[in-house]
Design an enzyme around this catalytic site. Structure first.
Site, PDB file in Angstrom:
ATOM      1  N   SER A  18       0.828  -1.206   0.000  1.00  0.00           N
ATOM      2  CA  SER A  18       0.000   0.000   0.000  1.00  0.00           C
ATOM      3  C   SER A  18       0.862   1.255   0.000  1.00  0.00           C
ATOM      4  O   SER A  18       0.551   2.236  -0.687  1.00  0.00           O
ATOM      5  CB  SER A  18      -0.922  -0.002   1.225  1.00  0.00           C
ATOM      6  N   PHE A  44       3.921   1.555  -1.245  1.00  0.00           N
ATOM      7  CA  PHE A  44       4.492   1.707  -2.584  1.00  0.00           C
ATOM      8  C   PHE A  44       3.439   2.201  -3.569  1.00  0.00           C
ATOM      9  O   PHE A  44       3.742   2.988  -4.473  1.00  0.00           O
ATOM     10  CB  PHE A  44       5.068   0.371  -3.069  1.00  0.00           C
ATOM     11  N   TRP A  45       2.208   1.734  -3.420  1.00  0.00           N
ATOM     12  CA  TRP A  45       1.158   2.153  -4.345  1.00  0.00           C
ATOM     13  C   TRP A  45       0.895   3.658  -4.234  1.00  0.00           C
ATOM     14  O   TRP A  45       0.665   4.333  -5.235  1.00  0.00           O
ATOM     15  CB  TRP A  45      -0.129   1.381  -4.059  1.00  0.00           C
ATOM     16  N   HIS A  46       0.939   4.188  -3.014  1.00  0.00           N
ATOM     17  CA  HIS A  46       0.623   5.598  -2.814  1.00  0.00           C
ATOM     18  C   HIS A  46       1.725   6.527  -3.310  1.00  0.00           C
ATOM     19  O   HIS A  46       1.445   7.680  -3.660  1.00  0.00           O
ATOM     20  CB  HIS A  46       0.343   5.878  -1.333  1.00  0.00           C
ATOM     21  N   GLY A  47       2.955   6.065  -3.324  1.00  0.00           N
ATOM     22  CA  GLY A  47       4.011   6.947  -3.806  1.00  0.00           C
ATOM     23  C   GLY A  47       5.369   6.278  -3.801  1.00  0.00           C
ATOM     24  O   GLY A  47       5.673   5.474  -2.915  1.00  0.00           O
TER      25      GLY A  47
END
Length: 250
Positions: A240, A242-245
């Protein structure tokens, strides 16, 4: 799936890992130049990557029949109202709506406009943007502000991020309703949650349920004992982040 993740990895994460690798080497006394790529990140790549992955997995699990309508499929992948800020739609919900003939629905149009204007734009312009002015002033001068002032800044920041995220989501959902499409709900009064677990279930519902159905449960979920549950939860939060930024703080 590997192709989808490969594109996402190159466009969004390659430069991050290249820089981190160079910094790690320098900390051990080795000078390594970060070989970064000068490329533009495609708009909405995280969202349509996850949507196409869910389509592939659902077809594999026989929860969905493969689409024979290539136009409907690409319309599902690139549906513009939710391409940038979500929600992350499932093929089982959104794709069949492209097969159905739609006529103008006055009630849906009114509901959509109401959600765009009162829900989305009001939250974004009136709530989030005004809170941002207070937050920026406090955080930019944090050395000169006491603890109570910083606490006020944190409260205003909570309203700012909620107004931003909820506002964008309402605009996306309302715009979709203008075209006769129904998107899933993305927030469910998260600040009224009783604990962190409930907050996780109420905040960014489309993302948390995606991780639950396609990552957490396939890894074993809460089955297999406490350590297995801790491991799977850690993986979910890592992915999560890594997905956000693609930066260290995330």
């Amino acid at each position: 799936m590997l192709v989808n993740l490969g594109f996402l990895g190159v466009f969004k994460y390659y430069n991050f890992f290249a820089k981190e690798f160079a910094e790690a080497c320098s900390s051990f006394g080795f000078q390594v130049d970060a070989l970064t790529l000068d490329i533009i990140l495609p708009v909405g790549i995280s969202f349509y990557t996850f949507q196409t992955m869910s389509y592939t997995i659902d077809v594999y699990r026989e929860k969905l029949k493969p689409s024979k309508d290539i136009i409907a499929f690409f319309a599902f992948v690139s549906f513009f109202p939710q391409l940038v800020a979500g929600p992350i739609e499932r093929a089982t919900n959104l794709l069949p709506q492209f097969y159905t003939k739609r006529n103008f629905d006055y009630k849906k149009a009114v509901d959509g406009l109401r959600q765009i204007l009162w829900g989305g734009l009001f939250k974004k312009i009136v709530v989030a943007d005004n809170c941002a002015e207070v937050v920026n002033h406090i955080f930019e001068n944090q050395a000169d502000i006491n603890a109570s002032g910083l606490f006020v800044g944190a409260i205003f920041f909570a309203f700012q991020i909620y107004g931003d995220f909820s506002g964008y989501s309402d605009i996306a959902i309302g715009t979709s309703r203008l075209f006769g499409f129904n998107l899933m709900q993305i927030l469910l009064s998260p600040y009224f949650s009783r604990d962190i677990a409930e907050f996780w279930r109420r905040w960014h519902i489309s993302l948390s349920t995606w991780f639950r159905d396609y990552v957490y449960i396939p890894l074993g979920g809460s089955r297999g004992g406490t350590w297995m549950k801790i491991r799977n939860t850690f993986i979910i939060f890592l992915v999560s982040g890594f997905w956000h930024g693609a930066t260290g703080p995330f």
